[in-house]
Design a protein around this motif. Structure first.
Motif, PDB file in Angstrom:
ATOM      1  N   VAL A 157       1.313  -0.989  -0.189  1.00  0.00           N
ATOM      2  CA  VAL A 157       0.174   0.479  -0.019  1.00  0.00           C
ATOM      3  C   VAL A 157       0.904   1.188   0.265  1.00  0.00           C
ATOM      4  O   VAL A 157       1.975   1.712   1.000  1.00  0.00           O
ATOM      5  N   GLU A 158       0.394   2.229  -0.948  1.00  0.00           N
ATOM      6  CA  GLU A 158       1.284   3.512  -1.059  1.00  0.00           C
ATOM      7  C   GLU A 158       0.296   4.817  -0.834  1.00  0.00           C
ATOM      8  O   GLU A 158      -0.895   5.186  -0.385  1.00  0.00           O
ATOM      9  N   VAL A 159       1.125   5.155   0.356  1.00  0.00           N
ATOM     10  CA  VAL A 159       0.046   6.436   1.125  1.00  0.00           C
ATOM     11  C   VAL A 159       0.754   7.758   0.604  1.00  0.00           C
ATOM     12  O   VAL A 159       1.678   7.512   1.254  1.00  0.00           O
ATOM     13  N   ARG A 160       0.310   8.353   0.428  1.00  0.00           N
ATOM     14  CA  ARG A 160       0.773  10.426   0.093  1.00  0.00           C
ATOM     15  C   ARG A 160       0.214  11.122   1.133  1.00  0.00           C
ATOM     16  O   ARG A 160      -0.950  11.417   1.120  1.00  0.00           O
ATOM     17  N   ILE A 161       1.109  11.909   1.391  1.00  0.00           N
ATOM     18  CA  ILE A 161       0.739  13.246   2.576  1.00  0.00           C
ATOM     19  C   ILE A 161       1.404  14.289   2.107  1.00  0.00           C
ATOM     20  O   ILE A 161       2.471  14.505   2.031  1.00  0.00           O
ATOM     21  N   GLN A 162      -0.003  15.457   1.436  1.00  0.00           N
ATOM     22  CA  GLN A 162       1.016  17.073   1.125  1.00  0.00           C
ATOM     23  C   GLN A 162       1.148  17.220   2.307  1.00  0.00           C
ATOM     24  O   GLN A 162       0.932  17.390   3.309  1.00  0.00           O
TER      25      GLN A 162
END
Length: 81
Positions: A69-74
């Motif tokens: 799983v890839e999670v992106r956070i700004q």
């Protein structure tokens, strides 16, 4: 966060491995992949540094790879860049 100081990130939750890197939209930031260390009790930690942006942008994406799983956070940096 600032490009002139390292930042320690801590993640809590069960996982077999966790990797992270800093990115920007439409910009190659080079290799900056970090492996988070298992510090016990479902906690992961890494000391990272923001890559230097030649365009002085401060809009970062923190990309976490948690197994499949890839999670992106700004995020946004402050200070020197």
């Amino acid at each position: 966060m600032s490009t002139d100081q390292p930042v320690t990130l801590t993640l809590t939750g069960p996982a077999k491995s966790v990797y992270l890197n800093w990115q920007m939209v439409d910009m190659d930031m080079g290799s900056n992949r970090y492996k988070m260390q298992d510090i016990g009790q479902d906690q992961w930690q890494a000391e990272t540094a923001l890559p230097i942006c030649s365009q002085k942008r401060q809009d970062w994406l923190l990309s976490l790879q948690l197994e499949q799983v890839e999670v992106r956070i700004q995020t946004t940096s402050h200070g020197k860049s």
